[in-house]
Design an enzyme around this catalytic site. Structure first.
Site, PDB file in Angstrom:
ATOM      1  CD  GLU A  94       4.576   0.106 -36.443  1.00  0.00           C
ATOM      2  OE1 GLU A  94       5.795   0.351 -36.337  1.00  0.00           O
ATOM      3  OE2 GLU A  94       3.703   0.971 -36.284  1.00  0.00           O
TER       4      GLU A  94
ATOM      5  CD  GLU B 232       5.377   2.907 -40.842  1.00  0.00           C
ATOM      6  OE1 GLU B 232       4.413   3.349 -41.468  1.00  0.00           O
ATOM      7  OE2 GLU B 232       5.472   2.988 -39.588  1.00  0.00           O
ATOM      8  CD  GLU B 233       9.692  -0.285 -35.188  1.00  0.00           C
ATOM      9  OE1 GLU B 233      10.497  -1.182 -34.821  1.00  0.00           O
ATOM     10  OE2 GLU B 233       8.798   0.166 -34.448  1.00  0.00           O
TER      11      GLU B 233
END
Length: 286
Positions: free
Chosen positions: A165, A168-169
């Site tokens: 995460e 990805e972010e």
């Protein structure tokens, strides 16, 4: 494909006239599992095979019948429902239906009741927190800066989900340190319960490259400034997480570290047991 050549069918030979039955495998709880793969037939023909199959399983003392129905055979759902089956769960490529055929009390377990979420508290050596502003979700348009969050994929470990995460972010590489705490809530996503794991990570890179579809902006923010945001007053959970982190860096708190182990309850070769490694070492040294 004709019914007589289908791998989902078997023939019972001890009858005057050959009877076709659905092929099945036994589960660990006196039930059977039917995986219908390349079966192609109309509902009437299917019913003529389903009914003697159920009778045969009853004679064998079976209790529950699981039928995994590929999505291209959705035309058979109505037939199964009329014969006493019900939906257990659905995935992108199949439906799982189940039927309790024993006279005893139904002990079929419910479908999975929880989803697993992760929150990634990434803090660098300057005690700056990696924070983002979301284009979607609860904090959209509020101007609030929050740590990256998301949902673990099927088969994904908690620590893997947290690292993913963050990448990805925000485009930042990171190392998992430990689970600081976790929370369980109910009646959340489509009435399912939710497990949310707050994870502490250490950044390996610092350059931020946001995921433009979901993220408005990202930056490194001093922890004190992050914790002093006005919206924190509305969220007790976030204030408690801040307190836990401060206790952690002061040496007064230890979270849970993943330790690779083997499980007899999963087809996966290795899994992780999350524990207070430091506390265990101190205990073993006494």
């Amino acid at each position: 494909m004709s019914a007589s050549t289908d791998s989902s069918l078997t023939a019972q030979q001890d009858q005057p006239q050959q009877i076709q039955l659905l092929a099945s495998t036994d589960d660990d709880y006196d039930g059977v599992i039917v995986e219908i793969s390349d079966l192609v037939m109309d509902s009437t023909t299917f019913l003529s095979i389903l009914r003697p199959s159920i009778s045969n399983w009853k004679q064998q003392g079976k209790k529950g019948v699981w039928i995994k129905l590929p999505i291209h055979l959705a035309n058979l759902v109505e037939t199964l429902i009329k014969e006493g089956f019900w939906y257990h769960h659905a995935e992108p490529k199949y439906l799982m239906l189940v039927h309790w055929i024993a006279d005893s009390a139904n002990t079929i377990p419910a479908n999975a009741t929880h989803r697993v979420g992760v929150g990634a508290l990434v803090v660098n050596e300057k005690r700056e927190v990696l924070v983002v502003q979301e284009k979607t979700g609860h904090f959209r348009g509020t101007g609030s800066w929050k740590f990256p969050t998301g949902v673990a994929d099927q088969g994904e470990e908690i620590w893997e989900a947290a690292v993913r995460e963050v990448k990805e972010e925000a485009g930042v590489d990171s190392e998992f340190v430990e689970v600081l705490a976790f929370r369980q809530s109910h009646a959340s996503f489509f009435e399912k319960s939710d497990l949310f794991f707050v994870c502490l990570l250490r950044p390996v890179s610092s350059d931020i490259k946001i995921q433009e579809v979901e993220i408005e902006a990202g930056k490194w923010m001093p922890f004190d400034e992050y914790a002093a945001q006005p919206f924190m007053e509305k969220y007790e959970l976030l204030r408690q997480i801040n307190d836990i982190y401060l206790a952690k860096i002061d040496g007064h708190y230890s979270g849970f570290t993943p330790v690779s182990t083997k499980s007899n309850f999963s087809n996966q070769k290795n899994s992780y047991l999350y524990l207070n490694v430091g506390g265990l070492k101190r205990s073993n040294s006494l």
